[in-house]
Scaffold this active site. Structure first.
Site, mmCIF file in Angstrom:
data_model
loop_
_atom_site.group_PDB
_atom_site.id
_atom_site.type_symbol
_atom_site.label_atom_id
_atom_site.label_comp_id
_atom_site.label_asym_id
_atom_site.label_seq_id
_atom_site.Cartn_x
_atom_site.Cartn_y
_atom_site.Cartn_z
ATOM 1 C CE LYS A 70 -20.508 -22.028 -3.292
ATOM 2 N NZ LYS A 70 -21.795 -22.228 -2.356
ATOM 3 C CE1 TYR B 143 -20.027 -20.976 -6.747
ATOM 4 C CE2 TYR B 143 -18.667 -22.600 -7.347
ATOM 5 C CZ TYR B 143 -19.876 -22.065 -7.043
ATOM 6 O OH TYR B 143 -20.809 -23.061 -6.858
ATOM 7 C CG ASP C 233 -28.282 -9.018 -0.267
ATOM 8 O OD1 ASP C 233 -27.597 -10.147 -0.187
ATOM 9 O OD2 ASP C 233 -27.793 -8.034 -1.020
ATOM 10 C CG ASN D 259 -28.777 -22.971 -1.164
ATOM 11 O OD1 ASN D 259 -28.365 -24.028 -1.806
ATOM 12 N ND2 ASN D 259 -29.709 -22.273 -1.686
ATOM 13 C CB SER E 241 -19.017 -26.411 -0.146
ATOM 14 O OG SER E 241 -17.750 -25.822 -0.919
ATOM 15 C CB SER E 242 -19.113 -25.905 -5.169
ATOM 16 O OG SER E 242 -18.823 -25.973 -6.567
#
Length: 253
Positions: free
Chosen positions: A156, A152, A64, A91, A138-139
């Site tokens: 990111k 989130y 984890d 990731n 990231s995003s």
């Protein structure tokens, strides 16, 4: 193009599914030896079998990434089994969308500190590499306000900032650091597959936002990440590569 990855040693967190699995398999297909982890022990063996089919070494175990001590031990174990490290890919995400205390805590421990602890544990090995590379995932939610604004998106965004700081700090040591920011990415069992089934109206709304008329694939995200990790990208560091099919409209200057 020969990416120069043959014989390189790479580790990928969350390497059994989705984008992480595609990154690990692409690295293996390019000749790298690969170490992976996932939270679920049962997911490790089948992923390793697929990686080893490319002819290289593949190692892995359950961990984890929110557990800093366990993550550090995993990095040391993978470096020992692979004979060192050249590439580190961060990731894993908690996918913390809920704007509550639990969401913020989970996102912080998994997305942000999971990345920081991974890099910190890997740096002593990367410093010995002639082609050290860090790639963080990231995003687009980190650069544009969307439905994932909150934990989130915030974490990111923090990952991009952290990674670009690493690039400047480590450039003199020959270690590169870059980020890939995927757009909506569809794969079986993934979050968008679940939304398609559980909330089809929202899925169609999200799909309609992309001018390509579709979502990305894990392989398309992996292609970007593996290129940035490779010696072929030897003079690219401190960049955030957006892979979203023109989904976002913000201009990177």
């Amino acid at each position: 193009m020969d990416l120069g990855l043959r014989g390189k040693r790479a580790i990928v967190t969350g390497g059994t599914k989705g984008i992480g699995r595609a990154i690990a398999e692409t690295l293996a297909a390019e000749g790298a030896d690969v170490g992976i982890c996932a939270r679920t022990e049962g997911d490790i063996a089948p992923a390793l079998e697929a990686l080893r089919s490319h002819g290289g070494k593949a190692e892995g175990s359950a961990v984890d990434v929110a557990d800093g001590d366990a993550l550090q031990a995993w990095v040391a174990d993978m470096a020992s089994r692979l004979g060192g490290l050249d590439i580190v890919v961060a990731n894993v995400s908690a996918l913390a969308i809920a704007d509550d205390e639990a969401g913020w805590q989970n996102g912080f421990k998994t997305d942000l500190m999971g990345t920081v602890h991974l890099v910190q544990a890997a740096l002593p090995f990367l410093e010995k590499s002639a082609a050290g590379a860090i790639v963080t995932i990231s995003s687009v939610s980190g650069r544009e306000i969307d439905f994932a604004a909150g934990p989130y998106g915030a974490f990111k965004a923090a990952i991009v900032h952290y990674t670009q700081g690493l690039a400047h700090k480590l450039a003199g040591q020959g270690i590169r650091a870059n980020t890939v920011s995927p757009g909506n990415t569809y794969f079986e069992g993934g979050v968008w597959n679940q939304i398609e089934t559980g909330n089809p109206d929202f899925f169609q709304q999200a799909l309609a936002l992309n001018p390509t008329g579709r979502m990305g694939t894990p392989q398309e995200m992996a292609n970007a990440a593996v290129f940035l990790a490779s010696p072929a990208a030897s003079f690219i560091t401190g960049t955030n590569l957006v892979v979203d099919g023109a989904l976002t409209r913000g201009v990177q200057l």
